[in-house]
Scaffold this motif. Structure first.
Motif, PDB file in Angstrom:
ATOM      1  N   ALA A 155     -14.840  -2.230  12.548  1.00 28.03           N
ATOM      2  CA  ALA A 155     -13.413  -2.090  12.866  1.00 28.03           C
ATOM      3  C   ALA A 155     -12.588  -1.966  11.592  1.00 28.03           C
ATOM      4  CB  ALA A 155     -12.951  -3.282  13.694  1.00 28.03           C
ATOM      5  N   ILE A 156     -12.916  -2.728  10.576  1.00 30.92           N
ATOM      6  CA  ILE A 156     -12.185  -2.660   9.304  1.00 30.92           C
ATOM      7  C   ILE A 156     -12.416  -1.313   8.631  1.00 30.92           C
ATOM      8  CG2 ILE A 156     -12.088  -3.634   6.973  1.00 30.92           C
ATOM      9  CD1 ILE A 156     -12.589  -6.379   8.296  1.00 30.92           C
ATOM     10  N   VAL A 157     -13.635  -0.821   8.671  1.00 32.99           N
ATOM     11  CA  VAL A 157     -13.933   0.477   8.061  1.00 32.99           C
ATOM     12  C   VAL A 157     -13.169   1.589   8.775  1.00 32.99           C
ATOM     13  CG1 VAL A 157     -15.768   2.190   7.724  1.00 32.99           C
ATOM     14  CG2 VAL A 157     -16.172  -0.197   7.134  1.00 32.99           C
ATOM     15  N   VAL A 158     -13.156   1.559  10.094  1.00 27.94           N
ATOM     16  CA  VAL A 158     -12.434   2.586  10.860  1.00 27.94           C
ATOM     17  C   VAL A 158     -10.944   2.512  10.557  1.00 27.94           C
ATOM     18  CG1 VAL A 158     -11.758   3.272  13.192  1.00 27.94           C
ATOM     19  CG2 VAL A 158     -14.154   2.772  12.678  1.00 27.94           C
ATOM     20  N   MET A 159     -10.399   1.318  10.458  1.00 26.27           N
ATOM     21  CA  MET A 159      -8.984   1.161  10.147  1.00 26.27           C
ATOM     22  C   MET A 159      -8.672   1.684   8.740  1.00 26.27           C
ATOM     23  SD  MET A 159      -6.663  -2.286   9.997  1.00 26.27           S
ATOM     24  CE  MET A 159      -7.417  -2.824   8.487  1.00 26.27           C
ATOM     25  N   ALA A 160      -9.533   1.388   7.780  1.00 23.15           N
ATOM     26  CA  ALA A 160      -9.310   1.847   6.407  1.00 23.15           C
ATOM     27  C   ALA A 160      -9.358   3.370   6.319  1.00 23.15           C
ATOM     28  CB  ALA A 160     -10.348   1.224   5.479  1.00 23.15           C
ATOM     29  N   VAL A 161     -10.299   3.985   7.016  1.00 24.43           N
ATOM     30  CA  VAL A 161     -10.386   5.447   7.008  1.00 24.43           C
ATOM     31  C   VAL A 161      -9.147   6.057   7.667  1.00 24.43           C
ATOM     32  CG1 VAL A 161     -11.660   7.408   7.962  1.00 24.43           C
ATOM     33  CG2 VAL A 161     -12.898   5.523   6.909  1.00 24.43           C
ATOM     34  N   GLY A 162      -8.689   5.462   8.751  1.00 21.22           N
ATOM     35  CA  GLY A 162      -7.481   5.948   9.411  1.00 21.22           C
ATOM     36  C   GLY A 162      -6.259   5.835   8.529  1.00 21.22           C
ATOM     37  N   MET A 163      -6.126   4.721   7.831  1.00 16.23           N
ATOM     38  CA  MET A 163      -4.983   4.550   6.933  1.00 16.23           C
ATOM     39  C   MET A 163      -5.044   5.537   5.775  1.00 16.23           C
ATOM     40  SD  MET A 163      -4.579   0.410   6.867  1.00 16.23           S
ATOM     41  CE  MET A 163      -3.298   0.445   5.644  1.00 16.23           C
ATOM     42  N   ALA A 164      -6.226   5.766   5.225  1.00 18.35           N
ATOM     43  CA  ALA A 164      -6.376   6.721   4.126  1.00 18.35           C
ATOM     44  C   ALA A 164      -6.013   8.130   4.592  1.00 18.35           C
ATOM     45  CB  ALA A 164      -7.800   6.683   3.584  1.00 18.35           C
ATOM     46  N   THR A 165      -6.413   8.481   5.801  1.00 16.05           N
ATOM     47  CA  THR A 165      -6.088   9.800   6.338  1.00 16.05           C
ATOM     48  C   THR A 165      -4.588   9.984   6.496  1.00 16.05           C
ATOM     49  OG1 THR A 165      -8.185   9.816   7.533  1.00 16.05           O
ATOM     50  CG2 THR A 165      -6.515  11.369   8.261  1.00 16.05           C
ATOM     51  N   VAL A 166      -3.911   8.962   6.979  1.00 17.71           N
ATOM     52  CA  VAL A 166      -2.456   9.040   7.150  1.00 17.71           C
ATOM     53  C   VAL A 166      -1.773   9.199   5.795  1.00 17.71           C
ATOM     54  CG1 VAL A 166      -0.430   7.717   7.835  1.00 17.71           C
ATOM     55  CG2 VAL A 166      -2.407   7.819   9.332  1.00 17.71           C
ATOM     56  N   VAL A 167      -2.214   8.457   4.795  1.00 17.02           N
ATOM     57  CA  VAL A 167      -1.595   8.538   3.469  1.00 17.02           C
ATOM     58  C   VAL A 167      -1.816   9.918   2.864  1.00 17.02           C
ATOM     59  CG1 VAL A 167      -1.769   7.664   1.113  1.00 17.02           C
ATOM     60  CG2 VAL A 167      -1.683   6.076   3.016  1.00 17.02           C
ATOM     61  N   ILE A 168      -3.018  10.450   2.986  1.00 16.86           N
ATOM     62  CA  ILE A 168      -3.310  11.780   2.424  1.00 16.86           C
ATOM     63  C   ILE A 168      -2.480  12.844   3.130  1.00 16.86           C
ATOM     64  CG2 ILE A 168      -5.103  13.545   2.255  1.00 16.86           C
ATOM     65  CD1 ILE A 168      -7.087  11.227   1.764  1.00 16.86           C
ATOM     66  N   GLU A 169      -2.377  12.757   4.443  1.00 19.14           N
ATOM     67  CA  GLU A 169      -1.606  13.741   5.199  1.00 19.14           C
ATOM     68  C   GLU A 169      -0.122  13.662   4.842  1.00 19.14           C
ATOM     69  OE1 GLU A 169      -0.579  14.270   9.834  1.00 19.14           O
ATOM     70  OE2 GLU A 169      -2.706  14.135   9.342  1.00 19.14           O
ATOM     71  N   ASP A 170       0.410  12.463   4.691  1.00 21.86           N
ATOM     72  CA  ASP A 170       1.819  12.290   4.339  1.00 21.86           C
ATOM     73  C   ASP A 170       2.099  12.833   2.949  1.00 21.86           C
ATOM     74  OD1 ASP A 170       4.471  11.368   4.812  1.00 21.86           O
ATOM     75  OD2 ASP A 170       4.054   9.653   3.497  1.00 21.86           O
ATOM     76  N   THR A 171       1.182  12.586   2.022  1.00 25.02           N
ATOM     77  CA  THR A 171       1.352  13.093   0.661  1.00 25.02           C
ATOM     78  C   THR A 171       1.335  14.613   0.651  1.00 25.02           C
ATOM     79  OG1 THR A 171       0.266  11.122  -0.210  1.00 25.02           O
ATOM     80  CG2 THR A 171       0.414  13.007  -1.679  1.00 25.02           C
ATOM     81  N   SER A 172       0.466  15.205   1.434  1.00 25.24           N
ATOM     82  CA  SER A 172       0.389  16.663   1.509  1.00 25.24           C
ATOM     83  C   SER A 172       1.682  17.249   2.064  1.00 25.24           C
ATOM     84  CB  SER A 172      -0.790  17.073   2.383  1.00 25.24           C
ATOM     85  OG  SER A 172      -0.797  18.457   2.575  1.00 25.24           O
ATOM     86  N   ASN A 173       2.224  16.651   3.120  1.00 25.00           N
ATOM     87  CA  ASN A 173       3.473  17.142   3.709  1.00 25.00           C
ATOM     88  C   ASN A 173       4.632  17.004   2.735  1.00 25.00           C
ATOM     89  OD1 ASN A 173       2.193  17.791   6.070  1.00 25.00           O
ATOM     90  ND2 ASN A 173       2.755  15.909   7.118  1.00 25.00           N
ATOM     91  N   THR A 174       4.671  15.905   1.985  1.00 26.80           N
ATOM     92  CA  THR A 174       5.741  15.695   1.010  1.00 26.80           C
ATOM     93  C   THR A 174       5.659  16.734  -0.095  1.00 26.80           C
ATOM     94  OG1 THR A 174       5.720  13.334   1.481  1.00 26.80           O
ATOM     95  CG2 THR A 174       6.775  14.017  -0.557  1.00 26.80           C
ATOM     96  N   THR A 175       4.449  17.043  -0.555  1.00 29.05           N
ATOM     97  CA  THR A 175       4.274  18.030  -1.613  1.00 29.05           C
ATOM     98  C   THR A 175       4.727  19.408  -1.146  1.00 29.05           C
ATOM     99  OG1 THR A 175       2.389  16.770  -2.428  1.00 29.05           O
ATOM    100  CG2 THR A 175       2.595  19.013  -3.206  1.00 29.05           C
ATOM    101  N   GLU A 176       4.381  19.796   0.078  1.00 28.88           N
ATOM    102  CA  GLU A 176       4.816  21.084   0.599  1.00 28.88           C
ATOM    103  C   GLU A 176       6.337  21.143   0.713  1.00 28.88           C
ATOM    104  OE1 GLU A 176       2.862  21.920   4.288  1.00 28.88           O
ATOM    105  OE2 GLU A 176       0.877  21.642   3.404  1.00 28.88           O
ATOM    106  N   PHE A 177       6.960  20.055   1.157  1.00 25.17           N
ATOM    107  CA  PHE A 177       8.416  20.015   1.276  1.00 25.17           C
ATOM    108  C   PHE A 177       9.071  20.169  -0.085  1.00 25.17           C
ATOM    109  CE2 PHE A 177      12.318  17.456   1.132  1.00 25.17           C
ATOM    110  CZ  PHE A 177      13.086  18.179   2.020  1.00 25.17           C
TER     111      PHE A 177
END
Length: 58
Positions: A9-31
């Motif tokens: 459960a902790i591993v799945v949560m960590a991967v999910g959080m990392a994915t959200v951070v990477i996606e948010d950073t990508s959207n901010t860079t494009e903006f």
């Protein structure tokens, strides 16, 4: 068995959080890139065929 479940459960949560951070950073860079291109346009009022291409960001 409970330890294995909690570790998974902790591993799945960590991967999910990392994915959200990477996606948010990508959207901010494009903006920011879109904003910079808009700010650099000196002759935006002219028709699109007559415009110079936007400057590249290094």
């Amino acid at each position: 068995m409970k330890k294995v479940t909690s570790i998974l459960a902790i591993v799945v949560m960590a991967v999910g959080m990392a994915t959200v951070v990477i996606e948010d950073t990508s959207n901010t860079t494009e903006f920011l890139n879109d904003s910079m291109n808009t700010a650099e346009c000196d002759d935006c009022s002219t028709p699109p065929d007559d415009r110079k291409p936007p400057k590249r960001i290094a």
